[in-house]
Design a protein around this motif. Structure first.
Motif, PDB file in Angstrom:
ATOM      1  N   GLY A   1       0.805  -1.216   0.000  1.00 40.43           N
ATOM      2  CA  GLY A   1       0.000   0.000   0.000  1.00 40.43           C
ATOM      3  C   GLY A   1       0.840   1.268   0.000  1.00 40.43           C
ATOM      4  N   ALA A   2       2.101   1.145  -0.393  1.00 38.98           N
ATOM      5  CA  ALA A   2       3.011   2.287  -0.372  1.00 38.98           C
ATOM      6  C   ALA A   2       2.869   3.181  -1.605  1.00 38.98           C
ATOM      7  N   ILE A   3       2.216   2.675  -2.648  1.00 36.80           N
ATOM      8  CA  ILE A   3       1.989   3.479  -3.854  1.00 36.80           C
ATOM      9  C   ILE A   3       0.537   3.315  -4.298  1.00 36.80           C
ATOM     10  N   MET A   4       0.063   4.307  -5.036  1.00 34.18           N
ATOM     11  CA  MET A   4      -1.323   4.295  -5.510  1.00 34.18           C
ATOM     12  C   MET A   4      -1.373   3.786  -6.946  1.00 34.18           C
ATOM     13  N   PRO A   5      -2.488   3.122  -7.301  1.00 33.61           N
ATOM     14  CA  PRO A   5      -2.620   2.677  -8.690  1.00 33.61           C
ATOM     15  C   PRO A   5      -2.853   3.867  -9.625  1.00 33.61           C
ATOM     16  N   LEU A   6      -2.424   3.693 -10.871  1.00 38.69           N
ATOM     17  CA  LEU A   6      -2.587   4.725 -11.891  1.00 38.69           C
ATOM     18  C   LEU A   6      -3.699   4.388 -12.881  1.00 38.69           C
ATOM     19  N   THR A   7      -4.353   3.251 -12.683  1.00 42.11           N
ATOM     20  CA  THR A   7      -5.339   2.766 -13.652  1.00 42.11           C
ATOM     21  C   THR A   7      -6.395   3.822 -13.982  1.00 42.11           C
ATOM     22  N   ASP A   8      -7.040   4.410 -12.973  1.00 44.09           N
ATOM     23  CA  ASP A   8      -8.090   5.411 -13.220  1.00 44.09           C
ATOM     24  C   ASP A   8      -7.540   6.623 -13.968  1.00 44.09           C
TER      25      ASP A   8
ATOM     26  N   THR B   1       1.854  -4.140 -12.941  1.00 42.49           N
ATOM     27  CA  THR B   1       0.444  -4.390 -12.665  1.00 42.49           C
ATOM     28  C   THR B   1       0.347  -5.337 -11.477  1.00 42.49           C
ATOM     29  N   PHE B   2      -0.479  -4.959 -10.513  1.00 42.28           N
ATOM     30  CA  PHE B   2      -0.644  -5.765  -9.304  1.00 42.28           C
ATOM     31  C   PHE B   2      -2.131  -5.818  -8.967  1.00 42.28           C
ATOM     32  N   ASP B   3      -2.656  -7.010  -8.759  1.00 47.01           N
ATOM     33  CA  ASP B   3      -4.085  -7.201  -8.479  1.00 47.01           C
ATOM     34  C   ASP B   3      -4.970  -6.472  -9.484  1.00 47.01           C
TER      35      ASP B   3
ATOM     36  N   TYR C   1       0.386   0.287 -11.640  1.00 51.35           N
ATOM     37  CA  TYR C   1       1.023   1.149 -10.653  1.00 51.35           C
ATOM     38  C   TYR C   1       2.218   1.928 -11.194  1.00 51.35           C
ATOM     39  N   GLY C   2       2.538   1.768 -12.460  1.00 49.06           N
ATOM     40  CA  GLY C   2       3.690   2.474 -13.004  1.00 49.06           C
ATOM     41  C   GLY C   2       3.630   2.557 -14.511  1.00 49.06           C
TER      42      GLY C   2
END
Length: 153
Positions: A24-31, A52-54, A58-59
């Motif tokens: 949980g140290a970084i936020m997803p960028l998908t949206d 990509t995670f779950d 994320y990058g």
């Protein structure tokens, strides 16, 4: 993060993204990527998969690195070898070529032979042998996989 002041942006190697995301140290960028209509088809699939995670991205890759094999033709000629003998696709042939190239004496190495870049490239050598260092979900180390051990040997 540990100090309580998270940065707005970080630059990390793709191999670290799964660990950071799982904590949980970084936020997803998908949206954000969807809102900005980022065309993910322009990215190398394996590179996008690494960030990509779950099911969330994320990058975004900044650039790609191409691994090259460089040879010293003079040393190959002296050993009676060609570039094909050190292409890495046949590990037994590569080991033989390494023995022919390696030169040492008096307790010192004069010519290292073939530099496999281990341990740095272990994940690449393992992948060529059909193994991944981490499980598909990025949560379990698979360093005891026989193919990983073979790559290390």
């Amino acid at each position: 993060m540990a100090a309580g002041e998270e940065p707005g942006l970080i630059r990390v190697d793709r191999t670290q993204v799964g660990t950071l995301a799982s904590r949980g140290a970084i936020m997803p960028l998908t949206d954000c990527m969807e809102a900005e209509e980022v065309d993910t088809s322009v990215f190398v699939e394996s590179a996008l998969s690494q960030v990509t995670f779950d099911g969330e991205v994320y990058g975004i890759s900044e650039f790609k690195t191409v691994q090259l094999t460089m040879t010293n033709q003079e040393l190959l000629d002296e050993a009676g070898l060609s570039v094909e003998d050190v292409d890495g696709s046949d590990r037994e042939a590569l080991a033989q070529a390494n023995e022919q190239l390696h030169e040492s004496g008096g307790g010192s190495i004069d010519v290292i032979g073939y530099d496999s870049k281990l341990p740095e490239f272990l994940r690449l050598w393992a992948k060529v042998g059909g193994a991944d260092l981490l499980s598909e979900d990025g949560r379990t180390a698979q360093l005891d996989d026989p193919a990983v051990l073979e790559a290390l040997e």
